[in-house]
Scaffold this motif. Structure first.
Motif, PDB file in Angstrom:
ATOM      1  N   GLY A   1       3.635   4.651  -2.981  1.00 57.13           N
ATOM      2  CA  GLY A   1       2.293   4.488  -3.526  1.00 57.13           C
ATOM      3  C   GLY A   1       2.218   4.766  -5.011  1.00 57.13           C
ATOM      4  O   GLY A   1       3.155   5.285  -5.613  1.00 57.13           O
ATOM      5  N   ASN A   2       1.081   4.408  -5.591  1.00 58.82           N
ATOM      6  CA  ASN A   2       0.801   4.567  -7.017  1.00 58.82           C
ATOM      7  C   ASN A   2       1.762   3.735  -7.865  1.00 58.82           C
ATOM      8  O   ASN A   2       2.166   4.141  -8.947  1.00 58.82           O
ATOM      9  CB  ASN A   2       0.822   6.036  -7.432  1.00 58.82           C
ATOM     10  CG  ASN A   2       0.063   6.263  -8.727  1.00 58.82           C
ATOM     11  OD1 ASN A   2      -0.909   5.587  -9.012  1.00 58.82           O
ATOM     12  ND2 ASN A   2       0.519   7.220  -9.518  1.00 58.82           N
TER      13      ASN A   2
ATOM     14  N   THR B   1       8.008  -5.404  -9.181  1.00 56.83           N
ATOM     15  CA  THR B   1       8.401  -6.533  -8.338  1.00 56.83           C
ATOM     16  C   THR B   1       9.285  -6.053  -7.197  1.00 56.83           C
ATOM     17  O   THR B   1       9.770  -4.913  -7.206  1.00 56.83           O
ATOM     18  CB  THR B   1       9.195  -7.581  -9.144  1.00 56.83           C
ATOM     19  OG1 THR B   1      10.434  -6.986  -9.561  1.00 56.83           O
ATOM     20  CG2 THR B   1       8.413  -8.073 -10.355  1.00 56.83           C
ATOM     21  N   GLU B   2       9.520  -6.928  -6.246  1.00 53.10           N
ATOM     22  CA  GLU B   2      10.426  -6.608  -5.143  1.00 53.10           C
ATOM     23  C   GLU B   2      11.812  -6.264  -5.680  1.00 53.10           C
ATOM     24  O   GLU B   2      12.441  -5.307  -5.234  1.00 53.10           O
ATOM     25  CB  GLU B   2      10.518  -7.794  -4.180  1.00 53.10           C
ATOM     26  CG  GLU B   2      11.445  -7.537  -3.016  1.00 53.10           C
ATOM     27  CD  GLU B   2      11.531  -8.710  -2.056  1.00 53.10           C
ATOM     28  OE1 GLU B   2      12.603  -8.846  -1.423  1.00 53.10           O
ATOM     29  OE2 GLU B   2      10.555  -9.469  -1.924  1.00 53.10           O
TER      30      GLU B   2
ATOM     31  N   LEU C   1       5.645  -5.966  -0.500  1.00 48.85           N
ATOM     32  CA  LEU C   1       4.636  -5.658  -1.518  1.00 48.85           C
ATOM     33  C   LEU C   1       3.335  -6.338  -1.103  1.00 48.85           C
ATOM     34  O   LEU C   1       3.127  -7.519  -1.381  1.00 48.85           O
ATOM     35  CB  LEU C   1       5.072  -6.198  -2.886  1.00 48.85           C
ATOM     36  CG  LEU C   1       6.131  -5.411  -3.622  1.00 48.85           C
ATOM     37  CD1 LEU C   1       6.742  -6.223  -4.738  1.00 48.85           C
ATOM     38  CD2 LEU C   1       5.534  -4.145  -4.174  1.00 48.85           C
ATOM     39  N   PRO C   2       2.430  -5.628  -0.424  1.00 47.11           N
ATOM     40  CA  PRO C   2       1.176  -6.256   0.007  1.00 47.11           C
ATOM     41  C   PRO C   2       0.327  -6.707  -1.181  1.00 47.11           C
ATOM     42  O   PRO C   2       0.297  -6.049  -2.225  1.00 47.11           O
ATOM     43  CB  PRO C   2       0.461  -5.138   0.775  1.00 47.11           C
ATOM     44  CG  PRO C   2       1.554  -4.196   1.173  1.00 47.11           C
ATOM     45  CD  PRO C   2       2.554  -4.261   0.070  1.00 47.11           C
TER      46      PRO C   2
ATOM     47  N   ALA D   1       3.838  -0.238  -1.711  1.00 44.90           N
ATOM     48  CA  ALA D   1       4.867  -1.063  -1.070  1.00 44.90           C
ATOM     49  C   ALA D   1       5.460  -0.316   0.110  1.00 44.90           C
ATOM     50  O   ALA D   1       5.244   0.889   0.276  1.00 44.90           O
ATOM     51  CB  ALA D   1       5.968  -1.404  -2.071  1.00 44.90           C
ATOM     52  N   PHE D   2       6.223  -1.037   0.902  1.00 42.17           N
ATOM     53  CA  PHE D   2       6.983  -0.463   1.996  1.00 42.17           C
ATOM     54  C   PHE D   2       8.438  -0.858   1.809  1.00 42.17           C
ATOM     55  O   PHE D   2       8.733  -2.003   1.493  1.00 42.17           O
ATOM     56  CB  PHE D   2       6.468  -0.959   3.352  1.00 42.17           C
ATOM     57  CG  PHE D   2       5.046  -0.574   3.604  1.00 42.17           C
ATOM     58  CD1 PHE D   2       4.738   0.707   4.031  1.00 42.17           C
ATOM     59  CD2 PHE D   2       4.010  -1.467   3.397  1.00 42.17           C
ATOM     60  CE1 PHE D   2       3.414   1.083   4.254  1.00 42.17           C
ATOM     61  CE2 PHE D   2       2.694  -1.106   3.611  1.00 42.17           C
ATOM     62  CZ  PHE D   2       2.402   0.173   4.047  1.00 42.17           C
TER      63      PHE D   2
END
Length: 94
Positions: A6-7, A13-14, A32-33, A45-46
């Motif tokens: 987060g943040n 970018t990916e 990256l939602p 992101a996750f």
């Protein structure tokens, strides 16, 4: 396990995330939602890695670290809650 990041800077970018997390092991997936209406990144992101020990090391090292001018929040992702219930709640609640 999935890592929540987060943040994030909106310019991340990916590939940027893969590069940073690759220092801790093999990255298997980055998500990256984006906002449905604007298409703009949502600031988080996750990341998934091949081994849990690699993910734990990345979380320990990167949580609170400054990256791209932002202080990252990095932790284990919580399971997504099912928000598909209507306003009536669960069956039997009424």
């Amino acid at each position: 396990m999935t890592i929540y990041v987060g943040n994030l800077s909106y310019s991340a970018t990916e590939e940027d995330l893969r590069t940073v997390f690759a220092e801790y092991g093999q990255v298997t997936r980055v998500v990256l939602p984006t906002d449905r209406e604007t298409g703009r990144m949502r600031g988080f992101a996750f990341v998934e890695m091949k081994e849990d020990a690699q993910e734990d090391a990345a979380i320990t090292e990167l949580d609170g670290a400054e990256w791209m001018g932002r202080q990252l929040r990095v932790n284990k992702a919580k399971p997504k809650e099912d928000n598909r219930r209507g306003s009536w709640g669960k069956k039997g609640d009424y």
